[in-house]
Design a protein around this motif. Structure first.
Motif, PDB file in Angstrom:
ATOM      1  N   ASN A  79      29.715  40.146  36.870  1.00 56.80           N
ATOM      2  CA  ASN A  79      29.903  38.890  37.608  1.00 56.80           C
ATOM      3  C   ASN A  79      31.363  38.450  37.595  1.00 56.80           C
ATOM      4  O   ASN A  79      31.876  37.928  38.586  1.00 56.80           O
ATOM      5  CB  ASN A  79      29.007  37.801  37.005  1.00 56.80           C
ATOM      6  N   ARG A  80      32.037  38.664  36.478  1.00 57.18           N
ATOM      7  CA  ARG A  80      33.469  38.355  36.414  1.00 57.18           C
ATOM      8  C   ARG A  80      34.250  39.275  37.347  1.00 57.18           C
ATOM      9  O   ARG A  80      35.213  38.843  38.005  1.00 57.18           O
ATOM     10  CB  ARG A  80      33.969  38.503  34.973  1.00 57.18           C
ATOM     11  N   MET A  81      33.825  40.534  37.447  1.00 63.70           N
ATOM     12  CA  MET A  81      34.500  41.478  38.333  1.00 63.70           C
ATOM     13  C   MET A  81      34.336  41.080  39.796  1.00 63.70           C
ATOM     14  O   MET A  81      35.248  41.260  40.607  1.00 63.70           O
ATOM     15  CB  MET A  81      33.964  42.893  38.084  1.00 63.70           C
ATOM     16  N   VAL A  82      33.169  40.528  40.137  1.00 60.00           N
ATOM     17  CA  VAL A  82      32.980  40.014  41.503  1.00 60.00           C
ATOM     18  C   VAL A  82      33.972  38.893  41.774  1.00 60.00           C
ATOM     19  O   VAL A  82      34.597  38.816  42.841  1.00 60.00           O
ATOM     20  CB  VAL A  82      31.531  39.504  41.705  1.00 60.00           C
ATOM     21  N   GLU A  83      34.135  38.022  40.789  1.00 60.03           N
ATOM     22  CA  GLU A  83      35.082  36.915  40.936  1.00 60.03           C
ATOM     23  C   GLU A  83      36.501  37.435  41.139  1.00 60.03           C
ATOM     24  O   GLU A  83      37.238  36.957  42.015  1.00 60.03           O
ATOM     25  CB  GLU A  83      35.012  36.029  39.696  1.00 60.03           C
ATOM     26  N   LEU A  84      36.894  38.453  40.345  1.00 57.86           N
ATOM     27  CA  LEU A  84      38.233  39.022  40.464  1.00 57.86           C
ATOM     28  C   LEU A  84      38.425  39.689  41.820  1.00 57.86           C
ATOM     29  O   LEU A  84      39.486  39.552  42.453  1.00 57.86           O
ATOM     30  CB  LEU A  84      38.466  40.039  39.342  1.00 57.86           C
ATOM     31  N   ALA A  85      37.411  40.427  42.274  1.00 60.11           N
ATOM     32  CA  ALA A  85      37.515  41.115  43.565  1.00 60.11           C
ATOM     33  C   ALA A  85      37.623  40.118  44.713  1.00 60.11           C
ATOM     34  O   ALA A  85      38.394  40.315  45.659  1.00 60.11           O
ATOM     35  CB  ALA A  85      36.316  42.043  43.763  1.00 60.11           C
ATOM     36  N   ASP A  86      36.825  39.044  44.636  1.00 58.93           N
ATOM     37  CA  ASP A  86      36.895  38.015  45.665  1.00 58.93           C
ATOM     38  C   ASP A  86      38.266  37.337  45.680  1.00 58.93           C
ATOM     39  O   ASP A  86      38.804  37.019  46.746  1.00 58.93           O
ATOM     40  CB  ASP A  86      35.799  36.966  45.439  1.00 58.93           C
ATOM     41  N   GLN A  87      38.831  37.134  44.498  1.00 57.34           N
ATOM     42  CA  GLN A  87      40.175  36.561  44.421  1.00 57.34           C
ATOM     43  C   GLN A  87      41.190  37.485  45.088  1.00 57.34           C
ATOM     44  O   GLN A  87      42.015  37.059  45.898  1.00 57.34           O
ATOM     45  CB  GLN A  87      40.566  36.357  42.956  1.00 57.34           C
ATOM     46  N   SER A  88      41.125  38.767  44.726  1.00 63.35           N
ATOM     47  CA  SER A  88      42.097  39.722  45.247  1.00 63.35           C
ATOM     48  C   SER A  88      41.945  39.923  46.744  1.00 63.35           C
ATOM     49  O   SER A  88      42.918  40.266  47.439  1.00 63.35           O
ATOM     50  CB  SER A  88      41.953  41.060  44.512  1.00 63.35           C
ATOM     51  N   ALA A  89      40.732  39.721  47.252  1.00 66.46           N
ATOM     52  CA  ALA A  89      40.505  39.887  48.693  1.00 66.46           C
ATOM     53  C   ALA A  89      41.120  38.763  49.509  1.00 66.46           C
ATOM     54  O   ALA A  89      41.250  38.857  50.736  1.00 66.46           O
ATOM     55  CB  ALA A  89      38.996  39.966  48.966  1.00 66.46           C
ATOM     56  N   ASN A  90      41.542  37.707  48.850  1.00 65.63           N
ATOM     57  CA  ASN A  90      42.171  36.580  49.536  1.00 65.63           C
ATOM     58  C   ASN A  90      43.616  36.930  49.884  1.00 65.63           C
ATOM     59  O   ASN A  90      44.347  37.497  49.070  1.00 65.63           O
ATOM     60  CB  ASN A  90      42.114  35.341  48.635  1.00 65.63           C
ATOM     61  N   GLY A  91      44.050  36.577  51.076  1.00 66.66           N
ATOM     62  CA  GLY A  91      45.373  36.948  51.547  1.00 66.66           C
ATOM     63  C   GLY A  91      46.525  36.224  50.891  1.00 66.66           C
ATOM     64  O   GLY A  91      47.687  36.520  51.171  1.00 66.66           O
ATOM     65  N   THR A  92      46.240  35.286  49.990  1.00 66.11           N
ATOM     66  CA  THR A  92      47.317  34.516  49.361  1.00 66.11           C
ATOM     67  C   THR A  92      47.923  35.213  48.151  1.00 66.11           C
ATOM     68  O   THR A  92      48.838  34.682  47.528  1.00 66.11           O
ATOM     69  CB  THR A  92      46.796  33.138  48.915  1.00 66.11           C
ATOM     70  N   TYR A  93      47.423  36.378  47.803  1.00 63.53           N
ATOM     71  CA  TYR A  93      47.903  37.064  46.604  1.00 63.53           C
ATOM     72  C   TYR A  93      48.876  38.174  46.956  1.00 63.53           C
ATOM     73  O   TYR A  93      48.777  38.815  48.008  1.00 63.53           O
ATOM     74  CB  TYR A  93      46.733  37.642  45.805  1.00 63.53           C
ATOM     75  N   ASP A  94      49.811  38.402  46.049  1.00 63.29           N
ATOM     76  CA  ASP A  94      50.831  39.424  46.235  1.00 63.29           C
ATOM     77  C   ASP A  94      50.395  40.710  45.539  1.00 63.29           C
ATOM     78  O   ASP A  94      49.935  40.691  44.405  1.00 63.29           O
ATOM     79  CB  ASP A  94      52.165  38.941  45.642  1.00 63.29           C
ATOM     80  N   ASN A  95      50.585  41.840  46.242  1.00 59.59           N
ATOM     81  CA  ASN A  95      50.120  43.123  45.707  1.00 59.59           C
ATOM     82  C   ASN A  95      50.742  43.472  44.369  1.00 59.59           C
ATOM     83  O   ASN A  95      50.079  43.832  43.416  1.00 59.59           O
ATOM     84  CB  ASN A  95      50.401  44.252  46.696  1.00 59.59           C
ATOM     85  N   LYS A  96      52.055  43.390  44.285  1.00 60.35           N
ATOM     86  CA  LYS A  96      52.773  43.924  43.124  1.00 60.35           C
ATOM     87  C   LYS A  96      52.614  43.074  41.877  1.00 60.35           C
ATOM     88  O   LYS A  96      52.696  43.578  40.764  1.00 60.35           O
ATOM     89  CB  LYS A  96      54.253  44.094  43.460  1.00 60.35           C
ATOM     90  N   VAL A  97      52.388  41.786  42.055  1.00 59.21           N
ATOM     91  CA  VAL A  97      52.322  40.905  40.887  1.00 59.21           C
ATOM     92  C   VAL A  97      50.897  40.404  40.658  1.00 59.21           C
ATOM     93  O   VAL A  97      50.252  40.727  39.666  1.00 59.21           O
ATOM     94  CB  VAL A  97      53.285  39.709  41.043  1.00 59.21           C
ATOM     95  N   ASP A  98      50.386  39.619  41.605  1.00 59.27           N
ATOM     96  CA  ASP A  98      49.093  38.975  41.422  1.00 59.27           C
ATOM     97  C   ASP A  98      47.949  39.982  41.358  1.00 59.27           C
ATOM     98  O   ASP A  98      47.133  39.963  40.442  1.00 59.27           O
ATOM     99  CB  ASP A  98      48.837  37.968  42.553  1.00 59.27           C
ATOM    100  N   ARG A  99      47.893  40.843  42.380  1.00 59.45           N
ATOM    101  CA  ARG A  99      46.780  41.806  42.402  1.00 59.45           C
ATOM    102  C   ARG A  99      46.902  42.822  41.268  1.00 59.45           C
ATOM    103  O   ARG A  99      45.892  43.328  40.775  1.00 59.45           O
ATOM    104  CB  ARG A  99      46.710  42.507  43.758  1.00 59.45           C
ATOM    105  N   ALA A 100      48.129  43.123  40.857  1.00 58.37           N
ATOM    106  CA  ALA A 100      48.308  44.043  39.724  1.00 58.37           C
ATOM    107  C   ALA A 100      47.720  43.442  38.457  1.00 58.37           C
ATOM    108  O   ALA A 100      47.078  44.146  37.653  1.00 58.37           O
ATOM    109  CB  ALA A 100      49.791  44.350  39.531  1.00 58.37           C
ATOM    110  N   ASN A 101      47.905  42.144  38.279  1.00 52.35           N
ATOM    111  CA  ASN A 101      47.340  41.483  37.100  1.00 52.35           C
ATOM    112  C   ASN A 101      45.825  41.408  37.181  1.00 52.35           C
ATOM    113  O   ASN A 101      45.113  41.570  36.179  1.00 52.35           O
ATOM    114  CB  ASN A 101      47.919  40.071  36.952  1.00 52.35           C
ATOM    115  N   LEU A 102      45.306  41.149  38.376  1.00 48.11           N
ATOM    116  CA  LEU A 102      43.850  41.152  38.548  1.00 48.11           C
ATOM    117  C   LEU A 102      43.274  42.530  38.257  1.00 48.11           C
ATOM    118  O   LEU A 102      42.205  42.661  37.643  1.00 48.11           O
ATOM    119  CB  LEU A 102      43.491  40.721  39.983  1.00 48.11           C
ATOM    120  N   GLN A 103      43.994  43.565  38.695  1.00 46.77           N
ATOM    121  CA  GLN A 103      43.537  44.936  38.455  1.00 46.77           C
ATOM    122  C   GLN A 103      43.513  45.248  36.959  1.00 46.77           C
ATOM    123  O   GLN A 103      42.625  45.953  36.475  1.00 46.77           O
ATOM    124  CB  GLN A 103      44.443  45.929  39.187  1.00 46.77           C
ATOM    125  N   LYS A 104      44.485  44.722  36.207  1.00 48.40           N
ATOM    126  CA  LYS A 104      44.519  44.965  34.763  1.00 48.40           C
ATOM    127  C   LYS A 104      43.267  44.423  34.085  1.00 48.40           C
ATOM    128  O   LYS A 104      42.674  45.087  33.227  1.00 48.40           O
ATOM    129  CB  LYS A 104      45.762  44.321  34.154  1.00 48.40           C
TER     130      LYS A 104
END
Length: 548
Positions: free
Chosen positions: A88-113
């Motif tokens: 369920n937490r992973m769904v939350e992270l994926a939904d966050q990353s799917a939002n266009g307001t996040y930056d690939n190199k910084v924000d999404r990298a941290n979500l991926q970690k």
């Protein structure tokens, strides 16, 4: 009148002896509480009672077994509770990353970690959850395998070998003149060709990768490794989403100045990564110095090793065929490559001897050749049984070869995986319950290769995570159903035990009131017979009157 034989006294003495015996038996029954203390009391009743006692003992033990089964099921289901929470937490992270307001190199990298950390914990729970040393969630209880298969424990481990992309041949420079960023590289990951599009990189990433790798420092090498890994894994995720595939993610590690190790995430012997760039214009082509052959760089397959010393896999144990035991001996196991072939030879020899003893050699009833074994990608021995009979393996006389091979079926359903619970008083199939739990690792749940480092990858990951949630829910539902069934079984066993105990009591136990009545009667008769014996002994005294 006679004095040589006092018949009246003899009669009184006989009755006195009988009455004494009756009183003795009355006292024995009253003091023990049993109507039947020896076979002589009631031979038929004793036989029936002893059978009932054996059944009652079996029923009571079955209740204990069922309670242990509930504890095992609760252990597995409890662990899956945390897996659900993480999914369920992973769904939350994926939904966050799917939002266009996040930056690939910084924000999404941290979500991926965080996502990677959660996947690692799911794998740890899958491998580490056990009950009394029995692994519950690693797939060993899954009951998989065609034709009534048995999957043993892991006997071979795989350690990924690395392929080194040597910078000595690289010709890229800071201007990027030697790299065509609009060209794609082709990377073959575990046999699947993936196109890597370098045009998605921004100017900073291109400038980093386009340096002269014969002189770049370790810090830049590490950063470049992260860019390469992210770009290739994004391509893998895109491929998996498009084709419904499950290609494993790769790992890229920077080793010093301009040197990279590339490894595949797949476990088995087919694991490798190959770089193909016949035009020598993509970044990887330039980096690895591919000259147009298209196969200049390829990682080696992973290194495999036996989990135990080779000698521990060689020796004798027992093969059971519908409960009938035959000897089996393995020999020649020295490497992972011949562990399955050695066991296959031993099985064939044992089955051939079995056919000879049964006179079925060369007939349709022959078993030889109908049990096959192979080593699967997880380092487990996997069987296929088409004999139509239940086949298993057990250690005997203190040996541990079958256990070391990971194929001991003690506590498991022969050639069917799962864990067999004895929930009745007989060995009949209906008195046994098999608990099967699938592999709950991230790869088996279909989320091992997901990445939310890009917006497209995050969108694709949501559905996969939700599918994993459904799989875990289904497994928990199965475990809950088994627990409910075991609770009903325990209730039924309790009622049956009560009724059987009552029936045995009616046969074996003494009715104290009735026995006291009998004792009182017999006690009075003893006293009366004693008095009559005394009177009878006085009768010969009448002869003395004749002498006067």
């Amino acid at each position: 009148m006679r004095i040589q034989h006092n018949i009246a006294a003899l009669n009184s003495y006989r009755n006195l002896s009988g009455n004494n015996n009756a009183v003795s038996k009355n006292l024995e029954k009253l003091s023990s509480g049993y109507r039947i203390n020896r076979a002589g009391d009631d031979a038929a009743g004793l036989a029936i009672s002893e059978k009932m006692r054996a059944q009652i003992t079996g029923l009571k033990t079955a209740q204990k077994n069922a309670n242990d089964g509930i504890s095992l099921v609760q252990t597995a289901e409890g662990a899956l509770t945390e897996v659900h929470s993480m999914l369920n937490r992973m769904v939350e992270l994926a939904d966050q990353s799917a939002n266009g307001t996040y930056d690939n190199k910084v924000d999404r990298a941290n979500l991926q970690k965080e996502l990677d950390s959660l996947k690692s914990e799911i794998d740890r729970i899958s491998e580490g959850t056990n009950f009394n040393g029995i692994n519950l969630l690693d797939g060993s209880l899954s009951g998989t395998g065609a034709g009534g298969g048995l999957t043993g424990a892991q006997v071979v481990t795989y350690k990924a070998a690395t392929g080194n992309a040597d910078a000595a041949t690289a010709t890229a420079d800071t201007t990027g003149n030697n790299v065509n960023w609009a060209n794609t590289d082709k990377v073959v990951v575990d046999g699947t060709e993936i196109e890597v599009d370098w045009s998605v990189l921004d100017a900073d990433d291109r400038a980093l990768l386009a340096k002269d790798w014969t002189s770049v420092d370790a810090a830049d090498t590490k950063k470049a490794a992260e860019v390469i890994q992210r770009t290739i894994n994004d391509a893998i995720e895109k491929y998996n989403t498009q084709y419904g595939a499950s290609v494993s993610s790769i790992t890229v590690k920077g080793n010093g100045s301009g040197t990279f190790d590339i490894t595949s995430g797949q476990k088995d012997g087919n694991s490798n990564v190959t770089i193909k760039d016949s035009n020598n214009t993509g970044f990887l082509g330039v980096l690895t110095g591919i000259d147009g052959t298209g196969n200049d760089f390829s990682t080696a397959g992973p290194v495999s090793a036996l989990k135990n010393a080779a000698g521990d896999y060689n020796g004798s144990f027992t093969m059971t065929i519908d409960g009938e035991e035959i000897a089996i001996t393995t020999a020649g196991v020295a490497t992972p490559a011949n562990i399955a072939s050695s066991l296959q030879t031993a099985i064939n020899n044992a089955l051939a001897n079995y056919d000879t003893a049964k006179g079925t050699t060369g007939t349709d009833e022959a078993l030889n050749g109908k049990v096959t074994v192979k080593l699967n990608a997880n380092g487990q021995l996997e069987f296929n049984n088409t004999t139509g009979k239940k086949i298993g393996f057990e250690d005997k006389d203190g040996g541990n070869i079958a256990s070391t091979l990971g194929i001991s079926t003690e506590g498991k359903n022969s050639m069917n995986g799962g864990l067999t619970l004895q929930i009745g008083d007989t060995a009949a199939d209906f008195n046994q319950l098999t608990v099967s739990v699938g592999d709950m690792s991230s790869s088996s749940l279909g989320i091992g290769g997901i990445s939310i480092a890009t917006q497209s990858g995050a969108k694709a990951a949501v559905d996969k995570i939700k599918s994993a949630i459904n799989s875990v829910s289904s497994t928990r539902g199965d475990l809950g159903a088994i627990q409910n069934r075991l609770e009903h079984t325990i209730n039924n066993l309790g009622v049956t035990t009560e009724n059987m105990t009552a029936a045995e009591s009616r046969i074996r136990d003494v009715d104290m009131a009735d026995e006291m009545m009998s004792y009182t009667k017999n006690n009075i008769l003893v006293q009366a017979s004693q008095a009559m014996l005394a009177q009878a002994n006085q009768l010969p005294q009448g002869v003395l009157q004749l002498l006067q």
